[in-house]
Design a protein around this motif. Structure first.
Motif, PDB file in Angstrom:
ATOM      1  N   ARG A   1     -18.652 117.871  19.818  1.00  0.00           N
ATOM      2  CA  ARG A   1     -18.076 116.802  18.976  1.00  0.00           C
ATOM      3  C   ARG A   1     -18.085 117.152  17.482  1.00  0.00           C
ATOM      4  O   ARG A   1     -17.372 116.524  16.697  1.00  0.00           O
TER       5      ARG A   1
ATOM      6  N   ASN B   1     -20.992 112.559  23.480  1.00  0.00           N
ATOM      7  CA  ASN B   1     -19.652 113.149  23.537  1.00  0.00           C
ATOM      8  C   ASN B   1     -19.024 112.791  24.883  1.00  0.00           C
ATOM      9  O   ASN B   1     -19.183 113.500  25.876  1.00  0.00           O
TER      10      ASN B   1
ATOM     11  N   ALA C   1     -14.299 114.776  24.669  1.00  0.00           N
ATOM     12  CA  ALA C   1     -14.590 116.202  24.764  1.00  0.00           C
ATOM     13  C   ALA C   1     -13.368 116.979  25.259  1.00  0.00           C
ATOM     14  O   ALA C   1     -13.094 118.085  24.778  1.00  0.00           O
TER      15      ALA C   1
END
Length: 283
Positions: free
Chosen positions: A93, A131, A136
């Motif tokens: 992230r 994330n 992602a």
């Protein structure tokens, strides 16, 4: 089809020593691990790169693939984020982390050009805390798009490898991301053992990806446990695998990835090759 072996089974030796040992085991090709202890792409010197080039030429060895699946050399302590193998990942992230991995991969592409490899393999990385997989995935696509701009200019194919536990962990998820990118420059580094662990039909999976396959990773698997075994020591029916590869006219490398055998890499290398040559395929 030709057989090669990944240098990641030779982690107790330098890359130069590994090249020599692989040659003496009867191979004509190897995959080079772009990670500790063989080569750190962001730090390797011009002199070191040329040393490898000269030795490959002297030993008559080709390079099947640059294995950029892990980058411990870039991120050895993973900055306390709990992940030490796949970070810095292409789906992290944090932009600065993704950029580290992108730069590392671009340097792997340069090494592929220098050492005569046609492809570089990559992985997605894991979804770490905070994330979400959807976010992602978008970050991964963006990272790959940047990498492909670099790779296509240098005529190097990029093959993503799916692996249980990663963001891209099965054939369906690999297919999804393959469809994002046009052309044949982005494909799949197909690990037969990973497909076996997941219970995916091996022949059908090979035929599904066809000419998108940039390189094959081959090992045996027993009881669908993710532990890379020497071919012949597990459950995989290799005759069917080879027949499927023949059916798609696969003409690139089959690369043994048997890294658990670092205590006796020469013995493992010889046994793997001897077993597969029983199927009358050249190497």
């Amino acid at each position: 089809m030709r057989y090669a072996i990944s240098s990641n089974v030779y982690t107790r030796f330098s890359l130069l020593e590994s090249i020599d040992r692989i040659h003496h085991c009867g191979y004509s090709a190897l995959e080079i691990l772009a990670d500790f202890p063989h080569v750190s792409p962001l730090d390797v010197t011009y002199h070191e790169v040329k040393q490898v080039s000269r030795l490959l030429e002297q030993r008559g060895l080709s390079v099947s693939n640059i294995n950029a699946n892990t980058a411990v050399c870039v991120y050895p302590m993973a900055q306390n984020n709990g992940e030490t193998i796949f970070e810095p990942s292409l789906c992290n992230r944090k932009e600065e982390v993704r950029l580290q991995r992108i730069r590392y991969t671009e340097r792997c592409i340069d090494l592929a050009v220098e050492w005569g490899a046609s492809c570089v393999s990559i992985t997605s990385g894991k979804c770490l805390a905070g994330n979400h997989p959807d976010r992602a995935y978008d970050l991964l696509v963006d990272s790959i798009a940047r990498i492909m701009q670099y790779a296509e200019k240098r005529n190097i194919r990029i093959g993503i490898e799916y692996e249980p536990g990663l963001l891209i962990e099965n054939a369906n998820e690999a297919q999804r991301i393959l469809e994002v990118f046009d052309g044949n420059s982005f494909g799949i580094n197909l690990d037969i053992g990973h497909a076996e662990v997941l219970g995916e039909p091996l022949a059908e999976t090979i035929q599904r990806f066809g000419d998108k396959i940039t390189n094959i990773h081959l090992e045996d698997i027993r009881g669908r446990k993710h532990y890379h075994l020497i071919p012949g020591e597990g459950d995989i029916h290799f005759a069917s695998v080879l027949e499927a590869l023949q059916s798609i006219r696969y003409d690139r490398y089959i690369t043994f990835e048997i890294y658990p055998y670092s205590d006796d890499p020469d013995g493992a290398a010889k046994r793997a090759l001897a077993h597969m040559l029983n199927y009358n395929f050249t190497h």
